[in-house]
Design a protein around this motif. Structure first.
Motif, short mmCIF file in Angstrom:
data_model
loop_
_atom_site.label_atom_id
_atom_site.label_comp_id
_atom_site.label_asym_id
_atom_site.label_seq_id
_atom_site.Cartn_x
_atom_site.Cartn_y
_atom_site.Cartn_z
N LYS A 1 -2.67 6.96 37.84
CA LYS A 1 -2.74 5.64 38.47
C LYS A 1 -2.72 4.53 37.40
O LYS A 1 -2.06 3.51 37.57
CB LYS A 1 -4.00 5.51 39.35
CG LYS A 1 -4.13 6.56 40.46
CD LYS A 1 -3.15 6.36 41.60
CE LYS A 1 -3.55 5.35 42.65
NZ LYS A 1 -4.64 5.79 43.54
N LEU A 2 -3.45 4.75 36.32
CA LEU A 2 -3.47 3.74 35.25
C LEU A 2 -2.08 3.58 34.63
O LEU A 2 -1.61 2.46 34.38
CB LEU A 2 -4.47 4.13 34.14
CG LEU A 2 -5.96 4.13 34.48
CD1 LEU A 2 -6.79 4.21 33.19
CD2 LEU A 2 -6.38 2.90 35.26
N ILE A 3 -1.42 4.72 34.42
CA ILE A 3 -0.08 4.70 33.83
C ILE A 3 0.89 3.92 34.73
O ILE A 3 1.71 3.12 34.26
CB ILE A 3 0.41 6.15 33.59
CG1 ILE A 3 -0.25 6.73 32.34
CG2 ILE A 3 1.92 6.22 33.49
CD1 ILE A 3 0.06 8.19 32.09
N LEU B 1 2.87 -3.59 34.68
CA LEU B 1 2.50 -4.72 33.83
C LEU B 1 3.54 -4.93 32.74
O LEU B 1 3.91 -6.08 32.44
CB LEU B 1 1.11 -4.47 33.21
CG LEU B 1 -0.06 -4.52 34.20
CD1 LEU B 1 -1.32 -3.93 33.58
CD2 LEU B 1 -0.32 -5.96 34.66
N THR B 2 4.00 -3.84 32.16
CA THR B 2 5.00 -3.94 31.09
C THR B 2 6.25 -4.66 31.60
O THR B 2 6.81 -5.53 30.93
CB THR B 2 5.36 -2.54 30.56
OG1 THR B 2 4.15 -1.86 30.22
CG2 THR B 2 6.24 -2.63 29.31
N HIS C 1 1.46 -6.79 28.07
CA HIS C 1 1.41 -5.57 27.26
C HIS C 1 0.00 -5.04 27.10
O HIS C 1 -0.93 -5.78 26.78
CB HIS C 1 2.08 -5.81 25.91
CG HIS C 1 3.54 -6.07 26.08
ND1 HIS C 1 4.41 -5.07 26.45
CD2 HIS C 1 4.26 -7.21 26.01
CE1 HIS C 1 5.62 -5.59 26.57
NE2 HIS C 1 5.55 -6.89 26.32
N ILE C 2 -0.12 -3.76 27.36
CA ILE C 2 -1.42 -3.07 27.31
C ILE C 2 -1.46 -2.24 26.03
O ILE C 2 -0.62 -1.39 25.82
CB ILE C 2 -1.56 -2.14 28.56
CG1 ILE C 2 -1.53 -2.97 29.85
CG2 ILE C 2 -2.81 -1.29 28.48
CD1 ILE C 2 -2.69 -3.91 30.04
N ARG D 1 6.48 3.42 22.91
CA ARG D 1 5.54 2.44 22.36
C ARG D 1 4.18 3.10 22.16
O ARG D 1 3.78 3.95 22.96
CB ARG D 1 5.39 1.26 23.33
CG ARG D 1 6.32 0.10 23.04
CD ARG D 1 5.93 -1.12 23.86
NE ARG D 1 6.17 -0.89 25.28
CZ ARG D 1 7.32 -1.17 25.88
NH1 ARG D 1 8.33 -1.69 25.22
NH2 ARG D 1 7.48 -0.93 27.17
N PRO D 2 3.46 2.72 21.10
CA PRO D 2 2.14 3.33 20.88
C PRO D 2 1.13 2.82 21.91
O PRO D 2 1.28 1.70 22.43
CB PRO D 2 1.77 2.87 19.48
CG PRO D 2 2.53 1.61 19.26
CD PRO D 2 3.80 1.73 20.06
#
Ligand SMILES: *Cc1c(COP(=O)(O)O)cnc(C)c1O
Length: 427
Positions: free
Chosen positions: A221-223, A229-230, A235-236, A279-280
Motif C-alpha cells: 500500500k505504501l509503495i 506521489l512520484t 518525492h519520497i 531511484r534510491p
C-alpha cells in the motif's frame, strides 16, 4: 555467572545468577541481558547489511517507549541505532543516552507546540505526522523558529494485523495515522506549506505480530502511494514500515526478523527496478518489543502462599504497578521458580500486593515454591518498566543489566520519600 542462551527465543531464569542479583539489589528488580539485546538488534542490522544497505539506506529506529532506560538506549546508540520517540521526554532521554538527533523520528498523535519546538531545535530526522491539524501546527511552529520541518505522513494502510485490539493500530477505526484514501490530498497540502519539507512515508500497523504477511501487505500500500506521489512530483526519500514484530511469550512462533527483512527488501528492490526508475529509497524500521522483550525478566520474591478452598495464591513483591501487561491486556508471561524444589508442584495464581483484583501477574501456573523463593517473570523486557507506576505508593523496581559475568545497576530502586517529594500541603 551468565551463559545467555535463548530457549525458543525466551530468556530464562538460568541465564542469570538471579539469587546473587536478588541479594545484591533486592526485589522486585528488572534484569536485562546485554548479550540478548545486542543479538536482537543485530538481527535487524545484519539483515540490512546482508541486503546491501548501509547507514544511509537503512536505519533501525528503536522504539524508545518499549524500554527507555539510558543504559539500553546507550548500548543501542553505540550500535548505530536510531530512535523512534513519542514525546519530548523521550527525545531528551535519547540525547542524554548519547543518541544522535539526526537519527530520531518523532511519532505520536498529540505532539504539543513545545515538543515540536524542542525537536526542531535539535534537527531531528523526521516528524511522523498523524493528522492534517498536526501538519498545520507543525508548519506554523517551524515558521516561528525559522526552520523547515522534515515530515513523513503516517498512513493507515487499513490492513488487519490480527493482534490484540489494544495493540492493533493499522485499521480505519484507530486514532493513529491518516486514512489511506486521504493521504494523497494531505501530501498535496503538505507540498504547499512553506515550512514543511516532505521526506518520507510511514506506517505502524500494530504490535506483537507473529506473521509478516500484514506488514508486506502494508508495504504494498505504501509503495502504491509513493508511485502516485512520484507522478505528481512529490518525492519520497524514505519509507518507514514501523515496528510490530512479536516475540515468544507462550509458545508463540514469531517470524524470524531476518526472514521478514529478506522478503521486505526483495519486494522493495523489485519495485525500485520495475517502477521507481531505480531511484534510491531509505528504509526505516521502528522495532521495540522484538529487540528488548525477551532480553529481560522481572525478578520477584514470594511473600506469602495463601491456600483458599477455591484457589492457591502466590503473593509476590512485584505487582501490576511494576508489570502492567497482564492487568491491561490479559498478557501471558512465563513464570519460573529460580530454585528447583523436590516438593510437589501445585497450581497457583501469581498475584501482587496491590488492592485491585486486576493485580495478577500470571494465572494457573504449576509451581513448587515456598515463602521467600524467587520467581522470574519471563519476557518482561518490553513495556514492563516503561509502563510501571507508583500506584499504592510503591517505589518503582530497580533495573539491572547483566554483561558477561557482571551485573550492573542501571536504575536504582526508587525511595518512598521521592514519591511524595513534589507534593505540598495547603498553606
Ligand atoms: C510502539 C510503537 C512501535 C514499536 O512497536 P513494537 O511492537 O514494540 O515493535 C513502533 N512505532 C510506533 C509508532 C509505535 O507507537
Amino acid at each position: 555467572m551468565s551463559h545467555f542462551s535463548y530457549r525458543n527465543g525466551v530468556l530464562c531464569a538460568e541465564d542469570f545468577a538471579l539469587p546473587n542479583i536478588a541479594r545484591q539489589f533486592g526485589t522486585p528488580t528488572y534484569v536485562y541481558s546485554k548479550a540478548a539485546l545486542l543479538e536482537n538488534f543485530g538481527a535487524y542490522a545484519n539483515a540490512c547489511k546482508k541486503h546491501g544497505r548501509d547507514e544511509n539506506s537503512a536505519l533501525v529506529c528503536y522504539s524508545v517507549k518499549s524500554n527507555s532506560n539510558l543504559a539500553v538506549l546507550n548500548l543501542l546508540a553505540k550500535q548505530g541505532s536510531g530512535f523512534d520517540i513519542v514525546s519530548g521526554g523521550e527525545l531528551l532521554r535519547v540525547l542524554a543516552a548519547g543518541g544522535e538527533a539526526r537519527k530520531i523520528i518523532f511519532s505520536g498523535v498529540g505532539k504539543t507546540r513545545d515538543e515540536m519546538r524542542l525537536a526542531l531545535s535539535h534537527d531531528i530526522l523526521c516528524f511522523n505526522v498523524e493528522s492534517t491539524a498536526e501538519l498545520q501546527r507543525l508548519n506554523e511552529v517551524a515558521g516561528q523558529t525559522g526552520k523547515q520541518a522534515p515530515v513523513s505522513l503516517r498512513v493507515n494502510p487499513n490492513v488487519d494485523a490480527k493482534t490484540h485490539p489494544y495493540i492493533s493500530t493499522g485499521l480505519k477505526e484507530n486514532k493513529f495515522g491518516v486514512a489511506f484514501e486521504e493521504a494523497l490530498d494531505i501530501y498535496r497540502l503538505a507540498a504547499t506549506l512553506p515550512h514543511i519539507r516532505i521526506t518520507g512515508i510511514d506506517c505502524h500497523i500494530g504490535s506483537q505480530l507473529l506473521d509478516d504477511a500484514p506488514l508486506l501487505e502494508a508495504l504494498d500500500k505504501l509503495i502504491e502511494l509513493i508511485d502516485r506521489l512520484t507522478q505528481e512530483g512529490i518525492h519520497i526519500h524514505h519509507l518507514d514500515i514501523g515496528g510490530g514484530i512479536g516475540i515468544n511469550y507462550n509458545g508463540d512462533q514469531p517470524v524470524a526478523v531476518g526472514d521478514y527483512l529478506s522478503r521486505l527488501f526483495a519486494k522493495i528492490d523489485a519495485w525500485r527496478v520495475a517502477t521507481h526508475n531505480n531511484r534510491p529509497i531509505t528504509v526505516l524500521f521502528e522495532p521495540g518489543r522484538s529487540i528488548v522483550g525477551n532480553a529481560g525478566i522481572l525478578l520477584t520474591e514470594v511473600q506469602f502462599l495463601k491456600h483458599s478452598p477455591a484457589k492457591n495464591f502466590a503473593i509476590v513483591d512485584a505487582a501490576m504497578n511494576d508489570l502492567m501487561r497482564p492487568a491491561m491486556y490479559e498478557a501471558w508471561h512465563g513464570v519460573q521458580a529460580v530454585n528447583q524444589r523436590e516438593a510437589k508442584a501445585i497450581i497457583y495464581d501469581v498475584v501482587g500486593p496491590v488492592c485491585e483484583s486486576g493485580d495478577w501477574l500470571a494465572r494457573a501456573r504449576e509451581l513448587a515454591i515456598e515463602e521467600g523463593d524467587l520467581l522470574a517473570i519471563l519476557s518482561a523486557g518490553a513495556y514492563g518498566m516503561t509502563m510501571s507506576s507508583n500506584y499504592n505508593t510503591r517505589p518503582r523496581a530497580a533495573e539491572v543489566m547483566v554483561d558477561g559475568n557482571q551485573a550492573y545497576l542501571i536504575r536504582e530502586r526508587e525511595k518512598v520519600e521521592q514519591l511524595f517529594a513534589l507534593e505540598k500541603l495547603l498553606p
